[in-house]
Enzyme design. Structure first.
Site, PDB file in Angstrom:
ATOM      1  N   LYS A 266      -9.404   0.973  -4.393  1.00 31.45           N
ATOM      2  CA  LYS A 266      -8.846   1.086  -5.592  1.00 31.45           C
ATOM      3  C   LYS A 266      -9.717   0.432  -6.607  1.00 31.45           C
ATOM      4  O   LYS A 266     -10.497  -0.212  -6.378  1.00 31.45           O
ATOM      5  CB  LYS A 266      -7.708  -0.038  -5.453  1.00 31.45           C
ATOM      6  CG  LYS A 266      -6.390   0.611  -4.618  1.00 31.45           C
ATOM      7  CD  LYS A 266      -5.063  -0.190  -4.743  1.00 31.45           C
ATOM      8  CE  LYS A 266      -3.813   0.271  -3.774  1.00 31.45           C
ATOM      9  NZ  LYS A 266      -3.428   1.419  -4.318  1.00 31.45           N
ATOM     10  N   ASP A 336      -6.609   5.318   0.906  1.00 30.54           N
ATOM     11  CA  ASP A 336      -5.598   4.444   0.001  1.00 30.54           C
ATOM     12  C   ASP A 336      -3.944   4.923   0.313  1.00 30.54           C
ATOM     13  O   ASP A 336      -3.120   4.210   0.130  1.00 30.54           O
ATOM     14  CB  ASP A 336      -5.758   4.433  -1.294  1.00 30.54           C
ATOM     15  CG  ASP A 336      -5.216   3.494  -1.987  1.00 30.54           C
ATOM     16  OD1 ASP A 336      -4.636   2.466  -1.572  1.00 30.54           O
ATOM     17  OD2 ASP A 336      -5.180   3.581  -3.465  1.00 30.54           O
ATOM     18  N   ARG A 340       2.059   5.297   4.771  1.00 24.79           N
ATOM     19  CA  ARG A 340       2.775   6.260   5.699  1.00 24.79           C
ATOM     20  C   ARG A 340       2.057   6.407   6.887  1.00 24.79           C
ATOM     21  O   ARG A 340       2.821   6.724   8.009  1.00 24.79           O
ATOM     22  CB  ARG A 340       2.602   7.656   4.781  1.00 24.79           C
ATOM     23  CG  ARG A 340       1.280   8.149   4.530  1.00 24.79           C
ATOM     24  CD  ARG A 340       0.885   9.258   3.516  1.00 24.79           C
ATOM     25  NE  ARG A 340       1.335   8.722   2.343  1.00 24.79           N
ATOM     26  CZ  ARG A 340       1.179   9.323   1.074  1.00 24.79           C
ATOM     27  NH1 ARG A 340       1.038  10.829   1.118  1.00 24.79           N
ATOM     28  NH2 ARG A 340       1.308   8.700  -0.067  1.00 24.79           N
TER      29      ARG A 340
HETATM   30  N1  BES Z   1       0.397   0.395  -1.976  1.00 21.70           N
HETATM   31  C1  BES Z   1       0.210   1.439  -2.594  1.00 21.70           C
HETATM   32  C2  BES Z   1       1.347   2.023  -3.688  1.00 21.70           C
HETATM   33  C3  BES Z   1       1.470   1.172  -4.918  1.00 21.70           C
HETATM   34  C4  BES Z   1       1.091   1.400  -6.252  1.00 21.70           C
HETATM   35  C5  BES Z   1       2.524   0.102  -4.673  1.00 21.70           C
HETATM   36  C6  BES Z   1       1.381   0.475  -7.209  1.00 21.70           C
HETATM   37  C7  BES Z   1       2.711  -0.675  -5.834  1.00 21.70           C
HETATM   38  C8  BES Z   1       2.145  -0.364  -6.898  1.00 21.70           C
HETATM   39  C9  BES Z   1      -0.057   2.851  -1.714  1.00 21.70           C
HETATM   40  O1  BES Z   1      -0.724   2.465  -0.762  1.00 21.70           O
HETATM   41  C10 BES Z   1      -0.961   3.672  -2.423  1.00 21.70           C
HETATM   42  O2  BES Z   1      -2.065   3.237  -2.689  1.00 21.70           O
HETATM   43  N2  BES Z   1      -0.646   4.938  -2.883  1.00 21.70           N
HETATM   44  C11 BES Z   1      -1.155   5.930  -3.537  1.00 21.70           C
HETATM   45  C12 BES Z   1      -1.222   7.155  -2.657  1.00 21.70           C
HETATM   46  C13 BES Z   1      -2.098   8.324  -2.794  1.00 21.70           C
HETATM   47  C14 BES Z   1      -3.563   7.885  -2.511  1.00 21.70           C
HETATM   48  C15 BES Z   1      -1.815   9.377  -2.524  1.00 21.70           C
HETATM   49  C16 BES Z   1      -0.911   5.838  -4.775  1.00 21.70           C
HETATM   50  O3  BES Z   1       0.235   5.847  -5.034  1.00 21.70           O
HETATM   51  O4  BES Z   1      -1.728   6.075  -5.730  1.00 21.70           O
HETATM   52 ZN    ZN Z   2      -0.240   0.525  -0.197  1.00 21.32          ZN
HETATM   53 MN    MN Z   3      -2.783   2.203  -0.580  1.00 13.04          MN
END
Ligand code: BES
Ligand code: ZN
Ligand code: MN
Length: 491
Positions: A266, A336, A340
């Site tokens: 990230k 990331d 899931r």
């Molecule tokens: N934990 C994050 C989602 C998240 C983002 C929670 C912002 C709270 C605030 C999750 O694991 C994630 O990184 N999701 C990605 C998915 C993508 C790579 C398909 C996302 O939402 O960008």
């Molecule tokens: Zn996450």
């Molecule tokens: Mn993530």
């Protein structure tokens, strides 16, 4: 915050409930001595109309033991609700918390039930996470330690408050965990903290890496393999129904104690918020506390997958193919999209072990849900209209509203893979919360009532102005789950 119920209005600060339209005159008329009008004038001088959550603070009259009196607006009598009473008391406590008063009495609860809901609101608003603020300046420290709700039926109110106090305890636990820093709360220490809940009569079982390897949980374990902390799967059981053998309701929570994104790292700014990526699991643990504390007459199991998503020489790569316990292969296209990957193995275990009559998972799953719904609603996905309706109703009553989004074959296609049974992301930028839910649904048995709550926008709220919640970690999910059980699944 200590909560009391008593017949006597004593405290450093005394607040009087005022319905909209009264302009505070009713109580003011009582407090002003014959021939005097200071209190009436002080109230009339402002814009106070008794609107819900409106507060006026004035100097107490000379003859009073209190140092100040407050008028607390509770809105229109005809619009009164449990949540409304909670919010009014919460607004009051937020106002008084740092102001110098040690004790606060709230006068005017029309009955014991209202007294209990005022108490819940006061307690939730008094919540703080200050244990790491060792040198907090005096003016930033709460002074208020006791709130007493004035009522003629103190014993009755105390009885009504007991299940609400159980709920508050669950919410506080969830807030604490979400706020804990990720160097303190990691999968191993988290499992230990949950283990302590055996005190409440919960049966706790902890699966470590070896146990999960045996079960073939390659998907969950792949996420944790870049961390020096061992992953854990923790099961909390409350078998409170008359028939201990009847199928339970299962709660499943995402417990990523820190989400760096892994090798699909990230961006740096804001990454610290990812200590809250275990908010789903915290809600599940909190709900189990609430359910156990109030001795709910229902069978409920809570399962949480605890992992840390770190980049490292042993971390999983984009391109890896893992095998989930359900016997399906997953092509990792983005490390990331890890939530899931954790949940699918926990969902599988929940079904294999418990055959639940309903299964609800909670996860801070996608940033996309914040784009869709902001911080106001959690996203709801379900294969079952009845369960969706129950959750929607429960969320409304408890002030944790949800909004249903669709599932469908068209979205499901997005997660097909050329080299494995599925991939872990859809088409970039396209219905990201729904494709995440489709992924989970691939692990839900045919005919099983299932709902998924995406709480990425509600588990923590920067600059939150809901008086019942602190500025960051909300404890979101404890209340809706507790209510779902209370209203639908108890003997
Ligand atoms: N934990 C994050 C989602 C998240 C983002 C929670 C912002 C709270 C605030 C999750 O694991 C994630 O990184 N999701 C990605 C998915 C993508 C790579 C398909 C996302 O939402 O960008
Ligand atoms: Zn996450
Ligand atoms: Mn993530």
């Amino acid at each position: 915050m200590q909560i009391k119920f008593s017949a006597e209005p004593t405290g450093d600060a005394i607040a009087y409930l005022c319905y909209e339209g009264d302009k505070g005159v009713e109580f003011a008329a009582d407090l002003d001595k014959p021939g005097e009008s200071a209190i009436r004038r002080a109230i009339a001088a402002g814009s106070f109309k008794g609107g819900a959550g409106q507060v006026v603070e004035i100097l107490a009259p000379e003859w009073s033991d209190a140092s100040r009196v407050l008028a607390l607006g509770v809105g229109k009598k005809s619009a009164a609700s449990d949540l409304g009473w909670q919010k009014a008391a919460a607004a009051l406590v937020k106002r008084v918390l740092l102001g110098g008063a040690k004790s606060l009495a709230i006068v005017g609860a029309p009955d014991r039930g209202v007294a209990a809901h005022l108490a819940l609101g006061a307690r939730l608003a008094g919540y703080r996470f200050d244990q790491y603020r060792l040198n907090l300046k005096a003016e930033k420290k709460p002074t208020l330690t006791t709130v007493s709700i004035v009522t003629d039926s103190a014993a009755g109110a105390r009885a009504d408050y007991a299940p609400l106090a159980a709920k508050a305890e669950g919410v506080e636990f969830a807030r604490d965990l979400v706020s804990e820093p990720p160097n303190v709360l990691h999968p191993e220490s988290y499992a230990d903290r949950i283990q302590e809940l055996t005190e409440l009569g919960l049966e706790i079982e902890v699966l470590d890496v070896a146990a999960m390897t045996k079960l073939g949980m390659g998907s969950l374990l792949g996420v944790g393999q870049g961390s020096v902390r061992g992953s854990r799967l923790v099961v909390m059981k409350w078998m409170g129904a008359k028939d201990k053998k009847s199928a339970p309701v299962a709660f499943v929570g995402k417990g990523v104690t820190f989400d760096t994104g892994g090798i699909s790292l990230k961006p740096g700014p804001g990454m610290q918020d990812m200590k809250g990526d275990m908010g789903g699991s915290a809600a599940v643990a909190g709900a189990m506390i609430s359910i156990a504390k109030r001795k709910a007459k229902a069978n409920v199991v809570g399962l949480v997958g605890l992992v840390e998503n770190m980049p490292d020489g042993n971390a999983q790569r984009p391109g890896d193919i893992v095998r989930a316990a359900a016997g399906k292969t997953i092509e990792i296209q983005n490390t990331d999209a890890e939530g899931r990957l954790v949940l699918c193995d926990v969902l599988w275990y929940a079904q294999k072990k418990f055959h639940p009559k309903a299964m609800i998972d909670l996860a801070t799953l996608t940033g996309a849900i914040i784009i869709s719904l902001g911080n106001e609603h959690a996203g709801l996905f379900s294969n079952n209209d009845d369960l969706a309706a129950k959750l929607t109703a429960a969320g409304k009553v408890e002030g944790e509203p949800v909004w249903r989004l669709p599932l469908g074959a068209g979205y499901d296609k997005q997660i097909d893979s050329d080299v494995a049974d599925m991939r872990n992301i859809g088409n970039a930028g396209n219905a990201g919360s729904i494709t995440a839910a489709q992924f989970l649904q691939r692990f839900v048995d045919e005919g099983r009532a299932w709902a998924h709550l995406d709480i990425a926008g509600t588990a923590w709220k920067p600059g939150n102005d809901n008086p019942l919640e602190p500025t960051w970690a909300t404890g979101w999910g404890v209340r809706i789950l507790d209510r779902l059980i209370a209203d639908n699944y108890e003997d």
